[in-house]
Design a protein around this motif. Structure first.
Motif, PDB file in Angstrom:
ATOM      1  N   GLY A 188       0.785  -1.230   0.000  1.00 56.89           N
ATOM      2  CA  GLY A 188       0.000   0.000   0.000  1.00 56.89           C
ATOM      3  C   GLY A 188       0.816   1.278   0.000  1.00 56.89           C
ATOM      4  N   PRO A 189       1.875   1.396   0.808  1.00 59.51           N
ATOM      5  CA  PRO A 189       2.634   2.657   0.814  1.00 59.51           C
ATOM      6  C   PRO A 189       3.236   3.013  -0.534  1.00 59.51           C
ATOM      7  CG  PRO A 189       3.100   1.388   2.798  1.00 59.51           C
ATOM      8  CD  PRO A 189       2.277   0.502   1.909  1.00 59.51           C
ATOM      9  N   LEU A 190       3.760   2.035  -1.272  1.00 65.66           N
ATOM     10  CA  LEU A 190       4.332   2.339  -2.581  1.00 65.66           C
ATOM     11  C   LEU A 190       3.253   2.717  -3.578  1.00 65.66           C
ATOM     12  CD1 LEU A 190       6.717   2.521  -4.501  1.00 65.66           C
ATOM     13  CD2 LEU A 190       6.565   0.039  -4.864  1.00 65.66           C
ATOM     14  N   ILE A 191       2.131   2.022  -3.542  1.00 64.50           N
ATOM     15  CA  ILE A 191       1.025   2.367  -4.450  1.00 64.50           C
ATOM     16  C   ILE A 191       0.508   3.767  -4.153  1.00 64.50           C
ATOM     17  CG2 ILE A 191      -1.347   1.786  -5.113  1.00 64.50           C
ATOM     18  CD1 ILE A 191      -0.601  -1.167  -4.595  1.00 64.50           C
ATOM     19  N   ASP A 192       0.334   4.089  -2.882  1.00 64.01           N
ATOM     20  CA  ASP A 192      -0.151   5.423  -2.508  1.00 64.01           C
ATOM     21  C   ASP A 192       0.838   6.504  -2.930  1.00 64.01           C
ATOM     22  OD1 ASP A 192      -2.401   4.263  -1.421  1.00 64.01           O
ATOM     23  OD2 ASP A 192      -1.685   4.370   0.650  1.00 64.01           O
ATOM     24  N   TRP A 193       2.120   6.218  -2.771  1.00 60.15           N
ATOM     25  CA  TRP A 193       3.139   7.185  -3.187  1.00 60.15           C
ATOM     26  C   TRP A 193       3.043   7.437  -4.681  1.00 60.15           C
ATOM     27  CZ3 TRP A 193       7.336   6.344  -6.530  1.00 60.15           C
ATOM     28  CH2 TRP A 193       8.275   7.387  -6.592  1.00 60.15           C
ATOM     29  N   LEU A 194       2.919   6.368  -5.448  1.00 63.43           N
ATOM     30  CA  LEU A 194       2.844   6.484  -6.898  1.00 63.43           C
ATOM     31  C   LEU A 194       1.595   7.253  -7.320  1.00 63.43           C
ATOM     32  CD1 LEU A 194       4.723   5.371  -9.150  1.00 63.43           C
ATOM     33  CD2 LEU A 194       3.105   3.490  -9.415  1.00 63.43           C
ATOM     34  N   ASP A 195       0.480   6.931  -6.691  1.00 65.07           N
ATOM     35  CA  ASP A 195      -0.785   7.577  -7.028  1.00 65.07           C
ATOM     36  C   ASP A 195      -0.757   9.066  -6.702  1.00 65.07           C
ATOM     37  OD1 ASP A 195      -3.525   7.504  -7.935  1.00 65.07           O
ATOM     38  OD2 ASP A 195      -4.138   7.637  -5.837  1.00 65.07           O
ATOM     39  N   GLY A 196      -0.006   9.442  -5.689  1.00 65.75           N
ATOM     40  CA  GLY A 196       0.007  10.835  -5.248  1.00 65.75           C
ATOM     41  C   GLY A 196       1.004  11.725  -5.960  1.00 65.75           C
ATOM     42  N   LEU A 197       1.745  11.193  -6.910  1.00 64.44           N
ATOM     43  CA  LEU A 197       2.735  12.011  -7.604  1.00 64.44           C
ATOM     44  C   LEU A 197       2.060  13.120  -8.400  1.00 64.44           C
ATOM     45  CD1 LEU A 197       5.235   9.323  -8.971  1.00 64.44           C
ATOM     46  CD2 LEU A 197       5.384  10.656  -6.862  1.00 64.44           C
ATOM     47  N   GLN A 198       2.690  14.284  -8.414  1.00 69.03           N
ATOM     48  CA  GLN A 198       2.171  15.406  -9.186  1.00 69.03           C
ATOM     49  C   GLN A 198       2.569  15.254 -10.646  1.00 69.03           C
ATOM     50  OE1 GLN A 198       4.771  17.666  -6.471  1.00 69.03           O
ATOM     51  NE2 GLN A 198       5.230  18.989  -8.204  1.00 69.03           N
ATOM     52  N   SER A 199       1.887  16.004 -11.516  1.00 73.04           N
ATOM     53  CA  SER A 199       2.132  15.884 -12.954  1.00 73.04           C
ATOM     54  C   SER A 199       3.036  16.983 -13.507  1.00 73.04           C
ATOM     55  CB  SER A 199       0.803  15.888 -13.716  1.00 73.04           C
ATOM     56  OG  SER A 199       0.035  14.754 -13.377  1.00 73.04           O
ATOM     57  N   GLY A 200       3.330  17.994 -12.729  1.00 72.61           N
ATOM     58  CA  GLY A 200       4.191  19.063 -13.197  1.00 72.61           C
ATOM     59  C   GLY A 200       4.800  19.822 -12.033  1.00 72.61           C
ATOM     60  N   TRP A 201       5.860  20.537 -12.326  1.00 76.43           N
ATOM     61  CA  TRP A 201       6.567  21.334 -11.311  1.00 76.43           C
ATOM     62  C   TRP A 201       7.070  22.591 -11.996  1.00 76.43           C
ATOM     63  CZ3 TRP A 201      11.540  23.212 -10.792  1.00 76.43           C
ATOM     64  CH2 TRP A 201      11.936  23.616  -9.503  1.00 76.43           C
ATOM     65  N   ARG A 202       7.013  23.714 -11.287  1.00 76.13           N
ATOM     66  CA  ARG A 202       7.406  24.973 -11.902  1.00 76.13           C
ATOM     67  C   ARG A 202       8.068  25.896 -10.893  1.00 76.13           C
ATOM     68  NH1 ARG A 202       3.347  29.587 -14.513  1.00 76.13           N
ATOM     69  NH2 ARG A 202       4.972  31.153 -14.872  1.00 76.13           N
ATOM     70  N   VAL A 203       9.078  26.607 -11.378  1.00 77.61           N
ATOM     71  CA  VAL A 203       9.680  27.688 -10.609  1.00 77.61           C
ATOM     72  C   VAL A 203      10.036  28.793 -11.603  1.00 77.61           C
ATOM     73  CG1 VAL A 203      11.981  26.636 -10.756  1.00 77.61           C
ATOM     74  CG2 VAL A 203      11.486  28.335  -8.981  1.00 77.61           C
ATOM     75  N   GLY A 204       9.569  30.017 -11.338  1.00 74.72           N
ATOM     76  CA  GLY A 204       9.841  31.128 -12.240  1.00 74.72           C
ATOM     77  C   GLY A 204       9.360  30.843 -13.644  1.00 74.72           C
ATOM     78  N   ASN A 205      10.246  31.007 -14.628  1.00 77.40           N
ATOM     79  CA  ASN A 205       9.866  30.767 -16.027  1.00 77.40           C
ATOM     80  C   ASN A 205      10.302  29.389 -16.515  1.00 77.40           C
ATOM     81  OD1 ASN A 205      12.635  31.184 -16.165  1.00 77.40           O
ATOM     82  ND2 ASN A 205      12.532  32.228 -18.154  1.00 77.40           N
ATOM     83  N   LEU A 206      10.471  28.453 -15.585  1.00 77.27           N
ATOM     84  CA  LEU A 206      10.875  27.100 -15.933  1.00 77.27           C
ATOM     85  C   LEU A 206       9.864  26.104 -15.377  1.00 77.27           C
ATOM     86  CD1 LEU A 206      13.135  25.184 -17.073  1.00 77.27           C
ATOM     87  CD2 LEU A 206      14.013  25.121 -14.728  1.00 77.27           C
ATOM     88  N   ALA A 207       9.465  25.154 -16.222  1.00 73.25           N
ATOM     89  CA  ALA A 207       8.552  24.099 -15.794  1.00 73.25           C
ATOM     90  C   ALA A 207       9.147  22.758 -16.177  1.00 73.25           C
ATOM     91  CB  ALA A 207       7.176  24.264 -16.437  1.00 73.25           C
ATOM     92  N   VAL A 208       8.848  21.749 -15.377  1.00 77.59           N
ATOM     93  CA  VAL A 208       9.246  20.380 -15.676  1.00 77.59           C
ATOM     94  C   VAL A 208       7.977  19.540 -15.721  1.00 77.59           C
ATOM     95  CG1 VAL A 208      10.672  18.413 -15.017  1.00 77.59           C
ATOM     96  CG2 VAL A 208      11.419  20.738 -14.439  1.00 77.59           C
ATOM     97  N   VAL A 209       7.773  18.822 -16.803  1.00 74.79           N
ATOM     98  CA  VAL A 209       6.608  17.948 -16.960  1.00 74.79           C
ATOM     99  C   VAL A 209       7.094  16.648 -17.590  1.00 74.79           C
ATOM    100  CG1 VAL A 209       5.069  19.930 -17.264  1.00 74.79           C
ATOM    101  CG2 VAL A 209       5.983  18.762 -19.267  1.00 74.79           C
TER     102      VAL A 209
END
Length: 221
Positions: free
Chosen positions: A120-141
Motif C-alpha cells: 500500500g505505501p508504494l502504491i499510494d506514493w505512486l498515485d500521489g505524484l504530481q504531474s508538473g513542477w514549476r519555478v519562475g519561467n521554468l517548468a518540468v513535466v
C-alpha cells in the motif's frame, strides 16, 4: 532559483539511475520527469529508490498512469499496459507467466499479486505524484503541454501524455519546459523546449538537464 537537475525517463534502469545520481552535485534539487517503470528489467528497484529519496521531486508519467489504471481495472487496461512494457514491470515484482493475451481472470489474479508485491505505501506514493513542477519561467513535466493554455490550466493527462501542438508551436509566455516522453538521440534545446528522454532502457544513456543561473548543461550516463 535553486540549481536543479531534471532526470529523463528511467524505464526500469536502476543501474543508470544510481550512476547518474552519484555524478550530480549534492546541492542540486533533483526532479525526475516520470516513466520510472516498464521496458527495463528493474522497475521495482527504481520505484523503491525514488520512494525512499525524500529529497527528490518525482513527477507522474504516462507509464505510471498505465500501472495505476491496471490496478483499478485490470481487464480494461492490462493488455495495453503489457504491450508497452508492463510485462517487464510485473516480472520485476516477481510476477511471471503473463502475456498480452492473458484472459480476464488471469489479469485479475495478476493485479492482486502486484498489489501484494508493491504494498500500500508504494502504491499510494505512486498515485500521489504530481504531474508538473514549476519555478519562475521554468517548468518540468513528463510529456509536454498545450502551448495555447497557461501552465496552471493544463489538464493532467496532457502533462502526462503530451499534446499534438507541443513540439511544433512555441509557447508565447516565455516559459521553458523540460520534458521527457519523446525519445531523442541526444538532449535537445529548441524554442523553449528541453527534451531529455534519451531512451535509457535501450541506449544506456540516462540524461539530466542541469539548470543553474539560467544556463543549461547536460549530464548523461
Amino acid at each position: 532559483m535553486v540549481p536543479l537537475a531534471a532526470i529523463g525517463d528511467i524505464h526500469g534502469r536502476a543501474d543508470l539511475l544510481e550512476t547518474l545520481l552519484a555524478r550530480l552535485e549534492p546541492d542540486l534539487q533533483v526532479i525526475c520527469v516520470g516513466d520510472y517503470i516498464d521496458r527495463g528489467d528493474r522497475s521495482a528497484d527504481v520505484l523503491r529508490i525514488l520512494q525512499s529519496s525524500s529529497d527528490i521531486i518525482c513527477l507522474k508519467g504516462n507509464h505510471e498512469e498505465m500501472l495505476l489504471n491496471f490496478l483499478e481495472q485490470p481487464e480494461t487496461y492490462g493488455r495495453r499496459w503489457f504491450r508497452n512494457g508492463g510485462l517487464q514491470t510485473m516480472a520485476s515484482f516477481g510476477i511471471a507467466g503473463l502475456t498480452e493475451t492473458s484472459p480476464d481472470d488471469r489479469l485479475r489474479t495478476a493485479r492482486d499479486a502486484l498489489v501484494k508485491a508493491m504494498g500500500g505505501p508504494l502504491i499510494d506514493w505512486l498515485d500521489g505524484l504530481q504531474s508538473g513542477w514549476r519555478v519562475g519561467n521554468l517548468a518540468v513535466v513528463h510529456a509536454g503541454a498545450d502551448p495555447a493554455l497557461p501552465l496552471d490550466s493544463q489538464p493532467g493527462h496532457v502533462l502526462r501524455w503530451g499534446h499534438p501542438d507541443f513540439m511544433t508551436s512555441p509557447r508565447r509566455d516565455g516559459i521553458w519546459i523540460i520534458h521527457g516522453h519523446t525519445i531523442v538521440s541526444a538532449p535537445v534545446i529548441d524554442q523553449g523546449r528541453v527534451a531529455i528522454d534519451t531512451g535509457a532502457y535501450a541506449s544506456g544513456r540516462l540524461t539530466a538537464a542541469i539548470v543553474n543561473d539560467g544556463d543549461i548543461r547536460f549530464e548523461s550516463t
